[in-house]
Motif scaffolding. Sequence first.
Motif, PDB file in Angstrom:
ATOM      1  N   HIS A 279       0.806  -1.215   0.000  1.00 62.61           N
ATOM      2  CA  HIS A 279       0.000   0.000   0.000  1.00 62.61           C
ATOM      3  C   HIS A 279       0.846   1.275   0.000  1.00 62.61           C
ATOM      4  O   HIS A 279       0.289   2.369   0.029  1.00 62.61           O
ATOM      5  CB  HIS A 279      -0.936   0.015   1.215  1.00 62.61           C
ATOM      6  CG  HIS A 279      -0.251  -0.313   2.509  1.00 62.61           C
ATOM      7  ND1 HIS A 279      -0.305  -1.561   3.074  1.00 62.61           N
ATOM      8  CD2 HIS A 279       0.504   0.439   3.323  1.00 62.61           C
ATOM      9  CE1 HIS A 279       0.385  -1.571   4.203  1.00 62.61           C
ATOM     10  NE2 HIS A 279       0.891  -0.365   4.378  1.00 62.61           N
ATOM     11  N   LEU A 280       2.158   1.138  -0.022  1.00 60.70           N
ATOM     12  CA  LEU A 280       3.033   2.305   0.024  1.00 60.70           C
ATOM     13  C   LEU A 280       3.204   2.944  -1.351  1.00 60.70           C
ATOM     14  O   LEU A 280       3.331   2.253  -2.359  1.00 60.70           O
ATOM     15  CB  LEU A 280       4.415   1.926   0.544  1.00 60.70           C
ATOM     16  CG  LEU A 280       4.607   1.825   2.053  1.00 60.70           C
ATOM     17  CD1 LEU A 280       6.058   1.519   2.358  1.00 60.70           C
ATOM     18  CD2 LEU A 280       4.181   3.095   2.759  1.00 60.70           C
ATOM     19  N   GLU A 281       3.258   4.257  -1.372  1.00 62.65           N
ATOM     20  CA  GLU A 281       3.635   5.002  -2.575  1.00 62.65           C
ATOM     21  C   GLU A 281       5.138   5.232  -2.478  1.00 62.65           C
ATOM     22  O   GLU A 281       5.623   5.918  -1.576  1.00 62.65           O
ATOM     23  CB  GLU A 281       2.866   6.330  -2.622  1.00 62.65           C
ATOM     24  CG  GLU A 281       2.822   6.973  -3.999  1.00 62.65           C
ATOM     25  CD  GLU A 281       4.137   7.636  -4.377  1.00 62.65           C
ATOM     26  OE1 GLU A 281       4.657   7.331  -5.475  1.00 62.65           O
ATOM     27  OE2 GLU A 281       4.641   8.430  -3.576  1.00 62.65           O
ATOM     28  N   THR A 282       5.916   4.651  -3.386  1.00 63.18           N
ATOM     29  CA  THR A 282       7.374   4.601  -3.238  1.00 63.18           C
ATOM     30  C   THR A 282       8.113   5.276  -4.398  1.00 63.18           C
ATOM     31  O   THR A 282       9.230   4.875  -4.735  1.00 63.18           O
ATOM     32  CB  THR A 282       7.846   3.139  -3.109  1.00 63.18           C
ATOM     33  OG1 THR A 282       7.352   2.398  -4.243  1.00 63.18           O
ATOM     34  CG2 THR A 282       7.326   2.503  -1.833  1.00 63.18           C
ATOM     35  N   GLU A 283       7.532   6.290  -4.990  1.00 63.55           N
ATOM     36  CA  GLU A 283       8.168   6.915  -6.147  1.00 63.55           C
ATOM     37  C   GLU A 283       9.569   7.434  -5.814  1.00 63.55           C
ATOM     38  O   GLU A 283      10.528   7.198  -6.557  1.00 63.55           O
ATOM     39  CB  GLU A 283       7.304   8.057  -6.675  1.00 63.55           C
ATOM     40  CG  GLU A 283       7.916   8.744  -7.897  1.00 63.55           C
ATOM     41  CD  GLU A 283       7.042   9.861  -8.444  1.00 63.55           C
ATOM     42  OE1 GLU A 283       7.341  10.350  -9.551  1.00 63.55           O
ATOM     43  OE2 GLU A 283       6.074  10.247  -7.756  1.00 63.55           O
ATOM     44  N   ARG A 284       9.706   8.137  -4.692  1.00 60.71           N
ATOM     45  CA  ARG A 284      11.023   8.684  -4.345  1.00 60.71           C
ATOM     46  C   ARG A 284      12.023   7.564  -4.085  1.00 60.71           C
ATOM     47  O   ARG A 284      13.171   7.640  -4.524  1.00 60.71           O
ATOM     48  CB  ARG A 284      10.916   9.575  -3.110  1.00 60.71           C
ATOM     49  CG  ARG A 284      12.270  10.148  -2.698  1.00 60.71           C
ATOM     50  CD  ARG A 284      12.163  11.276  -1.699  1.00 60.71           C
ATOM     51  NE  ARG A 284      13.481  11.743  -1.339  1.00 60.71           N
ATOM     52  CZ  ARG A 284      14.138  11.372  -0.238  1.00 60.71           C
ATOM     53  NH1 ARG A 284      13.581  10.520   0.608  1.00 60.71           N
ATOM     54  NH2 ARG A 284      15.342  11.839   0.027  1.00 60.71           N
ATOM     55  N   ILE A 285      11.584   6.522  -3.386  1.00 56.77           N
ATOM     56  CA  ILE A 285      12.484   5.399  -3.105  1.00 56.77           C
ATOM     57  C   ILE A 285      12.946   4.760  -4.403  1.00 56.77           C
ATOM     58  O   ILE A 285      14.131   4.459  -4.583  1.00 56.77           O
ATOM     59  CB  ILE A 285      11.776   4.369  -2.207  1.00 56.77           C
ATOM     60  CG1 ILE A 285      11.502   4.973  -0.831  1.00 56.77           C
ATOM     61  CG2 ILE A 285      12.612   3.091  -2.082  1.00 56.77           C
ATOM     62  CD1 ILE A 285      10.612   4.120   0.048  1.00 56.77           C
ATOM     63  N   MET A 286      12.033   4.548  -5.345  1.00 55.78           N
ATOM     64  CA  MET A 286      12.392   3.925  -6.614  1.00 55.78           C
ATOM     65  C   MET A 286      13.333   4.807  -7.426  1.00 55.78           C
ATOM     66  O   MET A 286      14.228   4.314  -8.116  1.00 55.78           O
ATOM     67  CB  MET A 286      11.129   3.606  -7.415  1.00 55.78           C
ATOM     68  CG  MET A 286      10.255   2.551  -6.778  1.00 55.78           C
ATOM     69  SD  MET A 286      11.175   1.015  -6.479  1.00 55.78           S
ATOM     70  CE  MET A 286      10.244   0.329  -5.099  1.00 55.78           C
ATOM     71  N   ASN A 287      13.158   6.108  -7.335  1.00 58.43           N
ATOM     72  CA  ASN A 287      14.072   7.023  -8.033  1.00 58.43           C
ATOM     73  C   ASN A 287      15.477   6.927  -7.460  1.00 58.43           C
ATOM     74  O   ASN A 287      16.469   6.961  -8.207  1.00 58.43           O
ATOM     75  CB  ASN A 287      13.559   8.456  -7.930  1.00 58.43           C
ATOM     76  CG  ASN A 287      12.358   8.712  -8.807  1.00 58.43           C
ATOM     77  OD1 ASN A 287      12.121   8.003  -9.784  1.00 58.43           O
ATOM     78  ND2 ASN A 287      11.568   9.720  -8.469  1.00 58.43           N
ATOM     79  N   VAL A 288      15.580   6.802  -6.138  1.00 54.11           N
ATOM     80  CA  VAL A 288      16.896   6.665  -5.504  1.00 54.11           C
ATOM     81  C   VAL A 288      17.543   5.335  -5.887  1.00 54.11           C
ATOM     82  O   VAL A 288      18.752   5.264  -6.151  1.00 54.11           O
ATOM     83  CB  VAL A 288      16.758   6.792  -3.977  1.00 54.11           C
ATOM     84  CG1 VAL A 288      18.090   6.466  -3.290  1.00 54.11           C
ATOM     85  CG2 VAL A 288      16.306   8.196  -3.597  1.00 54.11           C
TER      86      VAL A 288
END
Length: 317
Positions: A112-121
């Motif tokens: 359920h997490l929105e992980t756009e920033r994590i995936m960009n890193v």
Amino acid sequence: MSLRLDRLAVQLDWNLLRTFMVIIQERSITGAATRLNVTQPSVSAALRRLEERLELRLVERGSGQSFVITRAGEAVYREALEIYGGVVRLNDIDASDGLSLAGNLVIHRSSHLETERIMNVLADFRRQHPGVTFSVRSVSCADVTQALLHRISSIGFCTRVDPSIQRLEAMALTPQEFGAYCGPAHPLYRQQVADPALLAESDIVGFEEDQIAGALSTLTRFRMRHGIGARFIAAASGIVDLVDLIESGTAIGFLSRGHAVRYGFKLWQIPLDVPPPVVEVYSLVDSERLMSPLEVALLEHLETEGIARQPRRRSEV
């Protein structure tokens, strides 16, 4: 090294340790047999041979296939996990220059997490190290924890931390704001003012962990506090399924705003006259895991970006 220890190191079959690991992880002989694709008698025999070789009682048998792990069994399980991690890290050895930053990293995240920033890193880390690949697995918060405890995952991201598991170091990240959404068939669709009566009588759909004892209990309590929803009618394990449930039905669902923008082309955010619910987010690292050079490099990169931190073993605290 004593003669007995030397003989143990030479003669001990790794497959016995691996079978024992799976028995403990599955909590049953039957489950271990299914996972290993062998018969139950084969698993039982492997456990017996390991106990004989180590001269230790690893489990106390109960009725049927049930058992309780002994203290000696817990110690052997921890050592087996370290051995398993070392075997896996052999993938990081390059023939030309020894240890290199190449190989696969397993990351578990709450579905359920929105992980756009994590995936960009993570994408930036891979640009720096082209030999690196990722396996990102979306699971429940409880499964994120188990993946770390079983040395399957290098790092985890979730919305709930169990404070009783001291070896998992949690770092609080930016909380995520959730909103209430409906689809075209709901009477509140495109309405600029939300009718409290319609909010109260609407059905609710949500994630499987959106319950009072779940990792998304913040959302459950928010609905109860503000009188939103009459009954919970459907649960989804992933974001795409939940968006489909909201868009195609007449129920209200709560999503992170990032997910709603990305996936919910037909969704309408219902205007509420109270501040939206905010869900905490954490990164998790096993402080007792012996990290490979690749994992150390990843955590250093994530720490620089403020997403995780290098674990400190208890002996260093």
